[in-house]
Design an enzyme around this catalytic site. Structure first.
Site, mmCIF file in Angstrom:
data_model
loop_
_atom_site.group_PDB
_atom_site.id
_atom_site.type_symbol
_atom_site.label_atom_id
_atom_site.label_comp_id
_atom_site.label_asym_id
_atom_site.label_seq_id
_atom_site.Cartn_x
_atom_site.Cartn_y
_atom_site.Cartn_z
ATOM 1 N N ALA A 66 45.160 35.463 39.066
ATOM 2 C CA ALA A 66 43.936 36.440 39.253
ATOM 3 C C ALA A 66 44.364 37.015 40.410
ATOM 4 O O ALA A 66 44.830 36.705 41.426
ATOM 5 C CB ALA A 66 42.639 35.693 39.233
ATOM 6 N N GLU A 114 48.322 29.260 33.491
ATOM 7 C CA GLU A 114 47.332 29.234 32.556
ATOM 8 C C GLU A 114 47.583 30.107 31.198
ATOM 9 O O GLU A 114 47.478 29.523 30.060
ATOM 10 C CB GLU A 114 45.869 29.471 33.070
ATOM 11 C CG GLU A 114 45.256 28.332 34.113
ATOM 12 C CD GLU A 114 44.292 28.755 34.927
ATOM 13 O OE1 GLU A 114 44.253 29.833 35.537
ATOM 14 O OE2 GLU A 114 43.426 28.245 34.785
#
Ligand code: CAA
Length: 263
Positions: A66, A114
């Site tokens: 992120a 992820e």
């Protein structure tokens, strides 16, 4: 639509999404996530696409997680909204009715790991590095890492990676069963494309049913999973591909699968 943070291409039934913020090592900011979500909707609606490949622009990174400059502005409510959004997009990716391959060409950290583990499988370049470094930022994985990683590599190994935040090499990822294959950096896309072409030559309905049977079966007990498989096997016969595949074998010719997803 015109994308700025990803590159979206389709060739002969094989779509490629390239995360395209190389200056930030392809970190996932809000704009990139919105474009990824839109591209996944386009792919889900396209009957001709059989395989999706995800990779990163530049030589260094798949996705470095992120975007930390956005994470730095969060309070609890914004963090929850962000994690909900990320989970929604990654679930959409995992549930695509086609094969999805992660071509991990460098750093796959945090949200990068992820995303890659929500794909059907991973091919990694020798330069790839995986990890869940969120603990170093005072947080934890927020896009499914605490759930998918233990299911893939086992609880204890996942906990060690998540608690230490350490990076592992492509060779270690292979040993853990995180990556299916590790190849020289420069041949990554060629190797992924070879496998994608094999998969793209198969029947669309049988691919979808195989994927769903494995994915849904992993969340239930063995007897329920076998029940899912029985129904999925039967559903394959609703597509002309089952007739084509069996007839082609008996006729000693190559099968040509043309069935659509409308079954
Ligand atoms: N967010 C925002 N920017 C990032 C970034 C990220 N996750 N990762 C790298 N960048 C930026 C750097 O800030 C740097 O920008 P500038 O050139 O403007 O300074 C540029 O990318 C290049 O990075 P480095 O100079 O740090 O490159 P390096 O080769 O020295 O190190 C690295 C590479 C080890 C990947 C290092 O950049 C790094 O540790 N990045 C952060 C990785 C991380 O912690 N990811 C998890 C994010 S949290 C998350 O993902 C939560 C979730 O579950 C969804």
């Amino acid at each position: 639509m015109a994308y700025e943070n990803i590159v979206y291409e389709v060739k002969e039934g094989i779509a490629t999404i390239t995360f395209n913020r190389p200056k930030a090592l392809n970190a996932l900011n809000g704009a990139l996530l919105a474009e990824l979500s839109q591209a996944l909707d386009v792919i889900a609606a396209d009957e001709d696409i059989r395989v999706l490949i995800l990779t990163g622009a530049g030589d260094k990174s798949f996705v470095a997680g992120a975007d930390i400059s956005e994470l730095a502005t969060f309070d609890s409510l914004k963090a929850k909204a962000f994690a909900l959004k990320g989970h929604g997009i990654i679930n959409k990716l995992q549930q695509l009715p086609i094969a999805v391959i992660a071509a991990v060409n460098g750093f796959a950290l945090g949200g990068g790991t992820e995303i890659s583990i929500a794909c059907d499988f991973i091919y990694a370049s020798e330069n790839a590095k995986f990890g869940q470094p969120e603990i170093n930022l005072g947080v934890i994985p927020g896009f499914g890492g605490t759930q998918r990683l233990p299911r893939l590599i086992g609880t204890n190994m996942a906990k060690e990676l998540i608690y230490t935040g350490k990076m592992i090499s492509a060779a270690e990822a292979l040993q853990l069963g995180l990556a299916n294959n590790v190849v020289p950096h420069d041949s990554l896309m060629d190797e992924v494309m070879k496998t994608a072409e094999v998969i793209a030559s198969k029947g669309k309905v049988s691919l979808r049913e195989a994927k769903q049977a494995v994915n849904k079966g992993m969340d239930v007990d063995l007897a329920s999973g076998c029940g899912i498989e029985i129904d999925a096997f039967a559903l394959c016969y609703a597509s002309p591909d089952a007739k084509e595949g069996t007839s082609a074998f008996l006729d000693k010719r190559q099968a040509e699968f043309k069935g659509g997803l409308s079954v």
